[in-house]
Scaffold this motif. Structure first.
Motif, PDB file in Angstrom:
ATOM      1  N   SER A  33      12.662  46.973  46.313  1.00 45.03           N
ATOM      2  CA  SER A  33      11.091  47.925  45.244  1.00 45.03           C
ATOM      3  C   SER A  33      10.761  47.526  45.369  1.00 45.03           C
ATOM      4  O   SER A  33      10.285  45.915  45.428  1.00 45.03           O
ATOM      5  N   GLY A  35       6.526  46.892  45.472  1.00 44.54           N
ATOM      6  CA  GLY A  35       4.779  47.810  44.015  1.00 44.54           C
ATOM      7  C   GLY A  35       3.884  47.155  44.668  1.00 44.54           C
ATOM      8  O   GLY A  35       3.384  45.564  45.515  1.00 44.54           O
ATOM      9  N   TYR A  37       0.686  45.039  41.778  1.00 46.21           N
ATOM     10  CA  TYR A  37       0.460  44.230  40.642  1.00 46.21           C
ATOM     11  C   TYR A  37      -1.724  43.887  41.095  1.00 46.21           C
ATOM     12  O   TYR A  37      -1.733  43.438  42.084  1.00 46.21           O
ATOM     13  N   ALA A  49       1.745  49.953  40.325  1.00 42.53           N
ATOM     14  CA  ALA A  49       2.264  50.823  40.733  1.00 42.53           C
ATOM     15  C   ALA A  49       3.644  50.212  41.452  1.00 42.53           C
ATOM     16  O   ALA A  49       3.707  48.861  41.492  1.00 42.53           O
ATOM     17  N   ILE A  51       6.895  51.753  43.270  1.00 44.08           N
ATOM     18  CA  ILE A  51       7.514  52.594  44.206  1.00 44.08           C
ATOM     19  C   ILE A  51       9.280  52.123  45.069  1.00 44.08           C
ATOM     20  O   ILE A  51       9.205  51.248  45.616  1.00 44.08           O
ATOM     21  N   THR A  56      12.093  57.209  41.497  1.00 41.15           N
ATOM     22  CA  THR A  56      11.168  57.422  40.849  1.00 41.15           C
ATOM     23  C   THR A  56      10.006  56.414  41.213  1.00 41.15           C
ATOM     24  O   THR A  56      10.181  55.020  41.080  1.00 41.15           O
ATOM     25  N   THR A  57       8.978  56.682  41.299  1.00 46.63           N
ATOM     26  CA  THR A  57       7.585  55.833  40.948  1.00 46.63           C
ATOM     27  C   THR A  57       7.077  55.863  38.898  1.00 46.63           C
ATOM     28  O   THR A  57       7.761  56.070  38.768  1.00 46.63           O
ATOM     29  N   ASN A  58       6.355  54.619  39.292  1.00 44.01           N
ATOM     30  CA  ASN A  58       6.474  53.986  37.786  1.00 44.01           C
ATOM     31  C   ASN A  58       4.679  53.428  37.633  1.00 44.01           C
ATOM     32  O   ASN A  58       4.495  52.513  38.900  1.00 44.01           O
ATOM     33  N   TYR A  59       4.282  54.389  37.734  1.00 38.62           N
ATOM     34  CA  TYR A  59       2.938  54.091  37.541  1.00 38.62           C
ATOM     35  C   TYR A  59       2.066  52.733  35.891  1.00 38.62           C
ATOM     36  O   TYR A  59       2.801  52.880  34.784  1.00 38.62           O
ATOM     37  N   ALA A  60       0.806  52.335  35.858  1.00 36.15           N
ATOM     38  CA  ALA A  60       0.544  51.501  34.309  1.00 36.15           C
ATOM     39  C   ALA A  60      -0.033  52.575  33.646  1.00 36.15           C
ATOM     40  O   ALA A  60      -1.021  53.464  35.035  1.00 36.15           O
ATOM     41  N   ASP A  61      -0.454  52.966  32.173  1.00 38.33           N
ATOM     42  CA  ASP A  61      -1.005  54.499  31.645  1.00 38.33           C
ATOM     43  C   ASP A  61      -2.755  54.149  32.811  1.00 38.33           C
ATOM     44  O   ASP A  61      -3.163  55.371  33.481  1.00 38.33           O
ATOM     45  N   LYS A  64      -2.729  56.170  35.683  1.00 32.50           N
ATOM     46  CA  LYS A  64      -2.272  57.658  36.468  1.00 32.50           C
ATOM     47  C   LYS A  64      -2.987  58.649  36.417  1.00 32.50           C
ATOM     48  O   LYS A  64      -4.535  58.682  36.131  1.00 32.50           O
TER      49      LYS A  64
END
Length: 119
Positions: A33, A35, A37, A49, A51, A56-61, A64
């Motif tokens: 993974s 990403g 920070y 974020a 990946i 799937t990817t993930n983002y901080a709110d 987004k």
């Protein structure tokens, strides 16, 4: 051992864009993974974020709809396209690579790149 080299930080006006890159080299497993920070002065380092090589990817709110993370597995490189930048995005951005091979886990960090957004 893994080395991460970041590039692409700088100074930009609010509403502008920047693209960060991070190239990984060394003993990289096929499943990992990558990403980004960030850490602002006086604050803790937080996820922007991530990946995975599969998944799937993930983002901080807070990012987004403005930031997009992508990767080129052939080049072991991860990118962060940052659009509609805000002054609160100002921070040092760190690239991260996480991988594991039971029973061990490996967490690597880049040296950080400064992103400054002026109002």
């Amino acid at each position: 051992q893994v080395q991460l080299v970041e590039s692409g930080g700088g100074l930009v006006q609010a509403g502008g864009s920047l693209r960060l890159s991070c190239a990984a080299s060394g003993n990289i497993f096929s499943l990992n993974s990558m990403g980004w920070y960030r850490q602002a002065p006086g604050e803790q380092r937080t996820l922007v974020a991530v990946i995975p090589s599969v998944g799937t990817t993930n983002y901080a709110d807070s990012v987004k709809g403005r930031f997009t993370i992508s990767r080129d597995n052939a080049k072991n490189t991860v990118y962060l396209q940052m659009n509609s930048l805000k002054p609160e995005d100002t921070a040092v951005y760190y690239c991260n690579l996480y991988q594991r091979r039971w029973p061990h886990q490996y967490d690597y960090w880049g040296q950080g790149t400064q992103v400054t957004v002026s109002s």
